[in-house]
Design a protein around this motif. Sequence first.
Motif, mmCIF file in Angstrom:
data_model
loop_
_atom_site.group_PDB
_atom_site.id
_atom_site.type_symbol
_atom_site.label_atom_id
_atom_site.label_comp_id
_atom_site.label_asym_id
_atom_site.label_seq_id
_atom_site.Cartn_x
_atom_site.Cartn_y
_atom_site.Cartn_z
ATOM 1 N N THR A 64 34.703 -0.441 -2.721
ATOM 2 C CA THR A 64 33.652 -1.380 -3.109
ATOM 3 C C THR A 64 33.405 -2.449 -2.045
ATOM 4 N N ALA A 65 34.090 -2.364 -0.936
ATOM 5 C CA ALA A 65 33.941 -3.376 0.113
ATOM 6 C C ALA A 65 32.596 -3.232 0.815
ATOM 7 N N ASP A 66 32.051 -4.360 1.226
ATOM 8 C CA ASP A 66 30.805 -4.351 1.998
ATOM 9 C C ASP A 66 31.090 -3.879 3.415
ATOM 10 N N ASN A 67 30.116 -3.215 3.995
ATOM 11 C CA ASN A 67 30.191 -2.856 5.416
ATOM 12 C C ASN A 67 29.545 -3.993 6.187
ATOM 13 N N LEU A 68 30.359 -4.780 6.829
ATOM 14 C CA LEU A 68 29.842 -5.906 7.586
ATOM 15 C C LEU A 68 29.442 -5.433 8.978
ATOM 16 N N GLU A 69 28.180 -5.634 9.303
ATOM 17 C CA GLU A 69 27.620 -5.113 10.549
ATOM 18 C C GLU A 69 28.391 -5.600 11.776
ATOM 19 N N GLU A 70 28.793 -6.843 11.793
ATOM 20 C CA GLU A 70 29.504 -7.381 12.956
ATOM 21 C C GLU A 70 30.856 -6.694 13.146
ATOM 22 N N ILE A 71 31.553 -6.432 12.055
ATOM 23 C CA ILE A 71 32.844 -5.740 12.136
ATOM 24 C C ILE A 71 32.633 -4.311 12.607
ATOM 25 N N GLU A 72 31.604 -3.633 12.085
ATOM 26 C CA GLU A 72 31.306 -2.273 12.525
ATOM 27 C C GLU A 72 30.997 -2.240 14.024
ATOM 28 N N LYS A 73 30.274 -3.224 14.512
ATOM 29 C CA LYS A 73 29.960 -3.290 15.949
ATOM 30 C C LYS A 73 31.236 -3.455 16.768
ATOM 31 N N GLN A 74 32.144 -4.291 16.283
ATOM 32 C CA GLN A 74 33.404 -4.498 16.996
ATOM 33 C C GLN A 74 34.229 -3.217 17.042
ATOM 34 N N PHE A 75 34.247 -2.468 15.937
ATOM 35 C CA PHE A 75 34.948 -1.181 15.926
ATOM 36 C C PHE A 75 34.295 -0.214 16.909
ATOM 37 N N ALA A 76 32.974 -0.193 16.935
ATOM 38 C CA ALA A 76 32.252 0.706 17.839
ATOM 39 C C ALA A 76 32.547 0.360 19.288
ATOM 40 N N VAL A 77 32.562 -0.919 19.616
ATOM 41 C CA VAL A 77 32.860 -1.346 20.984
ATOM 42 C C VAL A 77 34.273 -0.906 21.374
ATOM 43 N N LYS A 78 35.222 -1.094 20.483
ATOM 44 C CA LYS A 78 36.601 -0.703 20.777
ATOM 45 C C LYS A 78 36.706 0.811 20.979
ATOM 46 N N ALA A 79 35.985 1.585 20.177
ATOM 47 C CA ALA A 79 36.007 3.047 20.312
ATOM 48 C C ALA A 79 35.406 3.478 21.647
ATOM 49 N N VAL A 80 34.330 2.833 22.058
ATOM 50 C CA VAL A 80 33.695 3.170 23.339
ATOM 51 C C VAL A 80 34.614 2.801 24.502
ATOM 52 N N VAL A 81 35.250 1.655 24.435
ATOM 53 C CA VAL A 81 36.179 1.244 25.492
ATOM 54 C C VAL A 81 37.326 2.244 25.596
ATOM 55 N N GLN A 82 37.857 2.688 24.464
ATOM 56 C CA GLN A 82 38.948 3.666 24.474
ATOM 57 C C GLN A 82 38.480 4.969 25.113
ATOM 58 N N ALA A 83 37.271 5.421 24.775
ATOM 59 C CA ALA A 83 36.731 6.662 25.348
ATOM 60 C C ALA A 83 36.545 6.523 26.856
ATOM 61 N N GLU A 84 36.014 5.402 27.294
ATOM 62 C CA GLU A 84 35.821 5.167 28.728
ATOM 63 C C GLU A 84 37.151 5.123 29.465
ATOM 64 N N THR A 85 38.140 4.504 28.865
ATOM 65 C CA THR A 85 39.470 4.427 29.472
ATOM 66 C C THR A 85 40.073 5.821 29.607
ATOM 67 N N TYR A 86 39.972 6.610 28.548
ATOM 68 C CA TYR A 86 40.518 7.964 28.586
ATOM 69 C C TYR A 86 39.796 8.806 29.645
ATOM 70 N N TRP A 87 38.484 8.702 29.685
ATOM 71 C CA TRP A 87 37.719 9.471 30.677
ATOM 72 C C TRP A 87 38.121 9.057 32.094
ATOM 73 N N GLY A 88 38.307 7.770 32.297
ATOM 74 C CA GLY A 88 38.749 7.279 33.607
ATOM 75 C C GLY A 88 40.100 7.861 34.002
#
Length: 145
Positions: free
Chosen positions: A9-33
């Motif tokens: 029942t928790a709300d999806n807070l857009e700012e938190i979702e953006k922070q998760f997305a940024v962290k996921a992209v950074v992890q992917a870029e790090t792994y690719w590097g």
Amino acid sequence: MAQPFQAETADNLEEIEKQFAVKAVVQAETYWGLLEKIPGSTLKLTKHDDDIFEQLLADFPEFKEPANVAEIKESEMKSVTGKKRWREFCEKFNQIEDYNFGTLLRTNAKDYYTQEGTIFAVRIQFYAIEIARNRYGLNDWVKLK
């Protein structure tokens, strides 16, 4: 008195979702590097690589065949049966930090991270699939390109 957290029942807070997305992209870029600098077949992702790989093959014997880990079908992974199998696998590694944190996973080991060829997975799924791909030499092309 504070009420217990209810994920359903928790709300999806857009700012938190953006922070998760940024962290996921950074992890992917790090792994690719890393893959660009080190052949995947020599790369160790965690101190638990051997255990993760062995459990993956025990729970998903189809991944003993490199072609089955080279290309991941999101529809199979996220089907009712697939979710159940992966949930049981994932819970075996809850001692690994951020094991259930969202991350990006390439659906095909022959491709870069692309919008069409990337899915959302949890970190232990990423580890399991990428460890297998690395052990089978499926990511070595990245360093050689």
